[in-house]
Design a protein around this motif. Structure first.
Motif, PDB file in Angstrom:
ATOM      1  N   SER A  16      71.013  58.676 -21.384  1.00  0.00           N
ATOM      2  CA  SER A  16      71.977  57.910 -21.978  1.00  0.00           C
ATOM      3  C   SER A  16      71.691  58.363 -23.591  1.00  0.00           C
ATOM      4  O   SER A  16      72.773  58.673 -24.286  1.00  0.00           O
ATOM      5  N   ARG A  17      70.414  58.558 -24.023  1.00  0.00           N
ATOM      6  CA  ARG A  17      70.100  59.073 -25.413  1.00  0.00           C
ATOM      7  C   ARG A  17      70.394  60.337 -25.435  1.00  0.00           C
ATOM      8  O   ARG A  17      70.918  60.745 -26.771  1.00  0.00           O
ATOM      9  N   PHE A  18      70.364  61.348 -24.503  1.00  0.00           N
ATOM     10  CA  PHE A  18      70.569  62.661 -24.498  1.00  0.00           C
ATOM     11  C   PHE A  18      72.212  62.779 -24.728  1.00  0.00           C
ATOM     12  O   PHE A  18      72.507  63.510 -25.563  1.00  0.00           O
ATOM     13  N   ARG A  19      72.942  62.074 -23.876  1.00  0.00           N
ATOM     14  CA  ARG A  19      74.374  61.904 -24.077  1.00  0.00           C
ATOM     15  C   ARG A  19      74.880  61.776 -25.651  1.00  0.00           C
ATOM     16  O   ARG A  19      75.672  62.376 -26.138  1.00  0.00           O
ATOM     17  N   MET A  45      78.527  70.191 -23.192  1.00  0.00           N
ATOM     18  CA  MET A  45      77.429  69.336 -23.126  1.00  0.00           C
ATOM     19  C   MET A  45      77.938  67.722 -23.272  1.00  0.00           C
ATOM     20  O   MET A  45      77.559  66.900 -22.400  1.00  0.00           O
ATOM     21  N   THR A  46      78.815  67.705 -24.264  1.00  0.00           N
ATOM     22  CA  THR A  46      79.266  66.351 -24.312  1.00  0.00           C
ATOM     23  C   THR A  46      80.165  65.876 -23.331  1.00  0.00           C
ATOM     24  O   THR A  46      80.118  64.666 -22.736  1.00  0.00           O
ATOM     25  N   ARG A  47      80.965  66.737 -22.688  1.00  0.00           N
ATOM     26  CA  ARG A  47      81.764  66.269 -21.465  1.00  0.00           C
ATOM     27  C   ARG A  47      80.765  66.041 -20.236  1.00  0.00           C
ATOM     28  O   ARG A  47      80.988  64.958 -19.586  1.00  0.00           O
ATOM     29  N   GLY A  48      79.867  67.054 -20.020  1.00  0.00           N
ATOM     30  CA  GLY A  48      78.893  66.839 -18.818  1.00  0.00           C
ATOM     31  C   GLY A  48      77.914  65.570 -19.060  1.00  0.00           C
ATOM     32  O   GLY A  48      78.024  64.832 -18.129  1.00  0.00           O
ATOM     33  N   MET A  49      77.539  65.392 -20.171  1.00  0.00           N
ATOM     34  CA  MET A  49      76.766  64.025 -20.434  1.00  0.00           C
ATOM     35  C   MET A  49      77.283  62.836 -20.273  1.00  0.00           C
ATOM     36  O   MET A  49      76.896  61.716 -19.872  1.00  0.00           O
ATOM     37  N   GLY A  50      78.371  63.014 -20.680  1.00  0.00           N
ATOM     38  CA  GLY A  50      79.572  61.605 -20.565  1.00  0.00           C
ATOM     39  C   GLY A  50      79.526  61.359 -19.294  1.00  0.00           C
ATOM     40  O   GLY A  50      79.602  60.184 -18.956  1.00  0.00           O
ATOM     41  N   ALA A  51      80.036  62.359 -18.456  1.00  0.00           N
ATOM     42  CA  ALA A  51      80.360  62.210 -16.887  1.00  0.00           C
ATOM     43  C   ALA A  51      78.998  61.722 -16.151  1.00  0.00           C
ATOM     44  O   ALA A  51      79.078  60.740 -15.382  1.00  0.00           O
ATOM     45  N   VAL A  52      77.712  62.397 -16.711  1.00  0.00           N
ATOM     46  CA  VAL A  52      76.610  61.875 -15.902  1.00  0.00           C
ATOM     47  C   VAL A  52      76.300  60.270 -16.364  1.00  0.00           C
ATOM     48  O   VAL A  52      76.144  59.571 -15.293  1.00  0.00           O
ATOM     49  N   MET A 202      67.099  68.766 -27.775  1.00  0.00           N
ATOM     50  CA  MET A 202      67.500  67.315 -27.930  1.00  0.00           C
ATOM     51  C   MET A 202      67.159  66.823 -26.743  1.00  0.00           C
ATOM     52  O   MET A 202      67.198  65.326 -27.026  1.00  0.00           O
ATOM     53  N   LEU A 203      66.926  67.211 -25.702  1.00  0.00           N
ATOM     54  CA  LEU A 203      66.469  66.542 -24.421  1.00  0.00           C
ATOM     55  C   LEU A 203      65.267  66.071 -24.787  1.00  0.00           C
ATOM     56  O   LEU A 203      64.872  64.680 -24.295  1.00  0.00           O
ATOM     57  N   PHE A 204      64.186  66.749 -25.403  1.00  0.00           N
ATOM     58  CA  PHE A 204      63.030  66.383 -25.716  1.00  0.00           C
ATOM     59  C   PHE A 204      63.021  65.189 -27.014  1.00  0.00           C
ATOM     60  O   PHE A 204      62.128  64.256 -26.909  1.00  0.00           O
ATOM     61  N   GLN A 205      64.026  65.227 -27.924  1.00  0.00           N
ATOM     62  CA  GLN A 205      64.244  64.342 -28.836  1.00  0.00           C
ATOM     63  C   GLN A 205      64.435  63.121 -28.008  1.00  0.00           C
ATOM     64  O   GLN A 205      63.905  62.015 -28.515  1.00  0.00           O
ATOM     65  N   ALA A 206      65.454  63.281 -27.129  1.00  0.00           N
ATOM     66  CA  ALA A 206      65.865  61.990 -26.566  1.00  0.00           C
ATOM     67  C   ALA A 206      64.712  61.217 -25.638  1.00  0.00           C
ATOM     68  O   ALA A 206      64.764  60.039 -25.735  1.00  0.00           O
TER      69      ALA A 206
END
Length: 213
Positions: A16-19, A45-52, A202-206
């Protein structure tokens, strides 16, 4: 918060944080990609992580492998360009490595990430210095593994991984791309930070945000 494991709930919070991060930085990712790619990394990436996040919220997972495989399949089917297959493969392979458990210790999480990166390499053939997401993820995993082996808790390992990812991301700027859409530009790809390495950071930031909150 000192902890030696990452729970299923924390993994969900991580995603969720990555999204949130890719959504917040959508324009920046698009700007980076417009210089050396198709100008669609931010929106993809925004669309994909929103869907996730929508998918995992609608159908809660009871085990880590189920969660991560669901993430991977959602990304493969909802993200265009190279990002969908690459990030999808990352999470699918992570799920296979993790197995049907409800939490992962530092070594197991690192192994899952490494399996994910191996999948990305198998699909994209990238290696160090090619100016891709590999340049951020690989040093981050080395730093994670070193921290865990040295007895660090999850939060400290995540901080070390993030610092290494940021350094790897920034190091892509002077590189000439050898893989992906950017490689078509040849020498003109130098002087730009790689968008894939940026979203990977950003994945590691999240992760750091999640396990230290």
């Amino acid at each position: 918060m000192s902890t030696s494991t990452i729970s299923l709930d924390q993994l969900i919070a991580w995603l969720s944080r990555f999204r949130d991060l890719v959504t917040e930085k959508k324009s920046y990712l698009t700007e980076l990609d417009s210089a050396i790619g198709d100008a669609d990394h931010g929106s993809n990436m925004t669309r994909g992580m929103g869907a996730v996040v929508e998918k995992i919220g609608a159908a809660p997972s009871t085990a880590v492998d189920e969660l991560l495989k669901s993430v991977g399949m959602t990304l493969v089917t909802s993200v265009g360009g190279a990002a969908g297959p690459l990030y999808g493969t990352l999470f699918l392979r992570m799920g296979v490595s993790a197995g049907p458990v409800t939490e992962l210790d530092g070594a197991a999480f690192g192994a899952a990430l490494r399996a994910g990166l191996d999948g990305v390499v198998a699909r994209g053939k990238a290696e160090a210095g090619d100016k891709t997401m590999f340049d951020a993820i690989d040093p981050a995993l080395d730093a994670w593994d070193a921290a865990v082996a040295g007895g660090s808790d999850i939060a400290a390992a995540a901080s070390a991984a993030l610092a290494a990812a940021e350094k790897g991301r920034d190091a892509t700027e002077p590189l000439v791309a050898r893989k992906g859409r950017a490689s078509y530009l040849g020498e003109r790809s130098a002087g730009h930070i790689d968008p894939g390495a940026t979203s990977s950071t950003m994945l590691f930031q999240a992760l750091a945000d999640t396990v230290t909150s």
